[in-house]
Design a protein around this motif. Structure first.
Motif, short mmCIF file in Angstrom:
data_model
loop_
_atom_site.label_atom_id
_atom_site.label_comp_id
_atom_site.label_asym_id
_atom_site.label_seq_id
_atom_site.Cartn_x
_atom_site.Cartn_y
_atom_site.Cartn_z
N VAL A 183 0.54 7.40 -5.38
CA VAL A 183 -0.10 6.16 -5.81
C VAL A 183 0.66 5.02 -5.14
O VAL A 183 1.89 4.94 -5.25
CB VAL A 183 -0.03 6.00 -7.35
N GLU A 209 0.44 0.82 -4.88
CA GLU A 209 -0.23 -0.33 -5.47
C GLU A 209 0.70 -1.54 -5.45
O GLU A 209 1.90 -1.40 -5.14
CB GLU A 209 -0.64 -0.04 -6.92
N THR A 218 -3.09 -3.52 -8.12
CA THR A 218 -4.16 -3.36 -7.13
C THR A 218 -3.79 -2.23 -6.19
O THR A 218 -2.71 -2.23 -5.60
CB THR A 218 -4.34 -4.67 -6.33
N THR A 219 -4.69 -1.27 -6.04
CA THR A 219 -4.43 -0.11 -5.19
C THR A 219 -4.39 -0.51 -3.72
O THR A 219 -5.24 -1.28 -3.25
CB THR A 219 -5.53 0.95 -5.38
N ARG A 225 -1.22 -1.05 -14.48
CA ARG A 225 -1.47 -0.75 -13.07
C ARG A 225 -1.85 -2.00 -12.30
O ARG A 225 -2.44 -2.93 -12.86
CB ARG A 225 -2.59 0.29 -12.93
#
Length: 184
Positions: free
Chosen positions: A113, A115, A95-96, A93
């Protein structure tokens, strides 16, 4: 392209008020009113020449909604390249990017989501490619790049936007995504 996005956004749905008077409401407005329209945006300052940033828009498999993208806008302040990949594998994952409900009276959170700069495997996926015309002041040759109008992203699917600076020097790039979430 812009005209198409506007035309799609003003397609109407039939609704009634408390007095059972039938009236037409633009689709995007309908979803804003019901707290099901969202926006995410990010600026990538001083992206080095030859460097890339990858932005992932993902509808999780357990979301219970279909995401319909109304706008994906990339603003380049210098020339660049864009590659759009469907259904990349997410290895780690990133960085949001914060998402905001377009109805400030409601607190519904997006199921999507959004990101950037995670690790995404694109092996075997042929991307859609485009140029990002950019520049500023007397060097300005382009404008906003709008892509992805009326794209439906069902649960378990994603889109990854790879923005690459090809201008010869560091430059700023930004992205803004506007979408609605339709129950399935």
């Amino acid at each position: 392209m812009i005209r198409s996005a506007v035309e799609d956004a003003i397609k109407s749905v039939i609704n009634t008020n408390d007095d059972d008077i039938v009236y037409m409401v633009p689709v995007l407005s309908y979803y804003v009113d019901n707290g099901k329209a969202f926006v995410a945006a990010e600026i990538f300052p001083s992206l080095a020449n030859g460097s890339s940033v990858r932005v992932l828009f993902e509808n999780p498999s357990d979301s219970g909604v279909r995401c319909r993208l109304f706008l994906v806008r990339i603003t380049p302040l210098a020339n660049g390249r864009l590659a759009i990949y469907r259904n990349v594998s997410v290895t780690s994952r990133g960085t949001t990017i914060p998402t905001f409900n377009l109805n400030m009276e409601l607190s519904n959170e997006s199921k999507a989501v959004v990101e950037y700069n995670g690790t995404y495997d694109t092996t075997g996926i042929t991307p859609l490619r485009d140029a990002l015309p950019g520049g500023s002041k007397k060097e300005a040759i382009g404008s906003l790049v709008n892509i992805g109008e009326h794209v439906k992203v069902p649960p378990g699917m994603n889109l990854m936007y790879e923005i690459t600076n090809t201008s010869g020097s560091s430059a700023d790039y930004s992205i803004r995504i506007v979408w609605i979430e339709e129950p399935i």
